[in-house]
Design an enzyme around this catalytic site. Structure first.
Site, PDB file in Angstrom:
ATOM      1  N   CYS A  70      61.470  53.381  28.686  1.00 40.95           N
ATOM      2  CA  CYS A  70      60.214  54.103  28.883  1.00 40.95           C
ATOM      3  C   CYS A  70      60.580  55.580  28.938  1.00 40.95           C
ATOM      4  CB  CYS A  70      59.446  53.616  30.117  1.00 40.95           C
ATOM      5  SG  CYS A  70      60.211  53.983  31.714  1.00 40.95           S
ATOM      6  N   GLY A  71      59.649  56.431  29.357  1.00 43.25           N
ATOM      7  CA  GLY A  71      59.928  57.862  29.334  1.00 43.25           C
ATOM      8  C   GLY A  71      61.159  58.233  30.143  1.00 43.25           C
ATOM      9  N   THR A  72      61.194  57.748  31.376  1.00 45.22           N
ATOM     10  CA  THR A  72      62.332  58.041  32.254  1.00 45.22           C
ATOM     11  C   THR A  72      63.288  56.864  32.396  1.00 45.22           C
ATOM     12  OG1 THR A  72      61.083  57.230  34.135  1.00 45.22           O
ATOM     13  CG2 THR A  72      60.965  59.620  33.693  1.00 45.22           C
ATOM     14  N   GLY A  73      62.825  55.681  32.067  1.00 40.51           N
ATOM     15  CA  GLY A  73      63.591  54.459  32.335  1.00 40.51           C
ATOM     16  C   GLY A  73      63.345  53.945  33.744  1.00 40.51           C
ATOM     17  N   ARG A  75      85.142  39.016  43.457  1.00 40.79           N
ATOM     18  CA  ARG A  75      84.335  39.544  44.562  1.00 40.79           C
ATOM     19  C   ARG A  75      82.966  40.009  44.076  1.00 40.79           C
ATOM     20  NH1 ARG A  75      87.650  43.508  42.794  1.00 40.79           N
ATOM     21  NH2 ARG A  75      86.942  45.682  42.786  1.00 40.79           N
ATOM     22  N   HIS A  76      82.893  40.381  42.810  1.00 39.96           N
ATOM     23  CA  HIS A  76      81.608  40.843  42.271  1.00 39.96           C
ATOM     24  C   HIS A  76      80.634  39.670  42.136  1.00 39.96           C
ATOM     25  CE1 HIS A  76      83.526  44.641  41.712  1.00 39.96           C
ATOM     26  NE2 HIS A  76      84.446  44.114  40.918  1.00 39.96           N
ATOM     27  N   ASP A 109      57.785  51.521  26.146  1.00 39.30           N
ATOM     28  CA  ASP A 109      56.412  52.026  26.155  1.00 39.30           C
ATOM     29  C   ASP A 109      56.348  53.187  25.159  1.00 39.30           C
ATOM     30  OD1 ASP A 109      57.337  54.320  27.447  1.00 39.30           O
ATOM     31  OD2 ASP A 109      56.097  54.081  29.243  1.00 39.30           O
ATOM     32  N   HIS A 110      55.218  53.900  25.181  1.00 39.01           N
ATOM     33  CA  HIS A 110      55.007  54.984  24.216  1.00 39.01           C
ATOM     34  C   HIS A 110      55.966  56.159  24.431  1.00 39.01           C
ATOM     35  CE1 HIS A 110      52.655  55.452  27.848  1.00 39.01           C
ATOM     36  NE2 HIS A 110      52.741  56.756  27.683  1.00 39.01           N
ATOM     37  N   HIS A 116      80.574  44.858  37.132  1.00 40.71           N
ATOM     38  CA  HIS A 116      80.410  44.609  38.566  1.00 40.71           C
ATOM     39  C   HIS A 116      79.075  43.946  38.913  1.00 40.71           C
ATOM     40  CE1 HIS A 116      83.546  47.831  39.992  1.00 40.71           C
ATOM     41  NE2 HIS A 116      84.027  46.987  39.093  1.00 40.71           N
TER      42      HIS A 116
HETATM   43  C1  RB5 Z   1      54.481  57.158  30.765  1.00 35.05           C
HETATM   44  O1  RB5 Z   1      53.794  58.366  30.655  1.00 35.05           O
HETATM   45  C2  RB5 Z   1      55.626  57.301  31.757  1.00 35.05           C
HETATM   46  O2  RB5 Z   1      55.108  57.297  33.045  1.00 35.05           O
HETATM   47  C3  RB5 Z   1      56.614  56.194  31.563  1.00 35.05           C
HETATM   48  O3  RB5 Z   1      57.123  56.234  30.273  1.00 35.05           O
HETATM   49  C4  RB5 Z   1      57.821  56.197  32.479  1.00 35.05           C
HETATM   50  O4  RB5 Z   1      58.451  57.431  32.482  1.00 35.05           O
HETATM   51  C5  RB5 Z   1      57.575  55.687  33.831  1.00 35.05           C
HETATM   52  O5  RB5 Z   1      58.474  55.532  34.656  1.00 35.05           O
END
Ligand code: RB5
Length: 150
Positions: free
Chosen positions: A66-69, A133-134, A8-9, A99
């Site tokens: 994304c911003g946080t993943g 096992r995995h 995303d952005h 795993h």
């Molecule tokens: C977008 O602003 C932000 O919410 C997205 O990139 C992400 O961090 C969501 O989990």
């Protein structure tokens, strides 16, 4: 090997950095499903595009950013057949393949920089699923999909 990547952005710069790593590794056909600018987009739409290539057999692996993943990994894991691992360290990236037989790697562009991301991508792609096992445990994960209530 074929890899489909999308962000995303919040992670366009990280996507470009990861694509440079994939080019450096070599022998990888990369498909970039966007986004390509700073305009706000919705990460589930990107997850859907990347994961369609993985479940459809067009890509061996997906990379979602994304911003946080967090959001994009949660979205990816809603798609049947996807095992998406959010990794911000090399140890987890290795274990995700060894795993969990992860087929999609997620990272956050506002969490890590290009240096750690490069090591994570290399570790993820170099590690091999260990089976045994995995495989039993991964099988149980996938069985959870068919036990879902409509
Ligand atoms: C977008 O602003 C932000 O919410 C997205 O990139 C992400 O961090 C969501 O989990």
């Amino acid at each position: 090997m074929n890899i489909t990547i999308g962000s995303d952005h919040g992670a366009v710069a990280l996507k470009d950095a990861v694509k440079a790593v994939l080019a450096d590794i070599g022998g990888i056909e990369v498909s970039d499903v966007g986004t390509f600018g700073t305009d706000s987009v919705d990460y589930p739409d990107i997850a859907e595009r990347v994961c369609a290539d993985v479940t459809g057999g067009k890509a061996d692996f997906g990379i979602v950013l994304c911003g946080t993943g967090l959001g994009i990994s949660i979205a990816a894991n809603k798609i049947h057949g996807i095992r998406c691992a959010l990794c911000h360290d090399v140890f987890s990236a290795k274990k995700a393949r060894q795993h969990n037989d992860a087929n999609v790697l997620a990272m956050g562009g506002r969490v890590i920089g290009p240096g750690p991301a490069e090591e994570i991508v290399r570790a993820f792609l170099e590690a091999k699923f260990e089976g045994g096992r995995h495989a039993r445990r991964v099988g149980k994960i996938m069985a959870l999909e068919s036990s879902e209530k409509e």
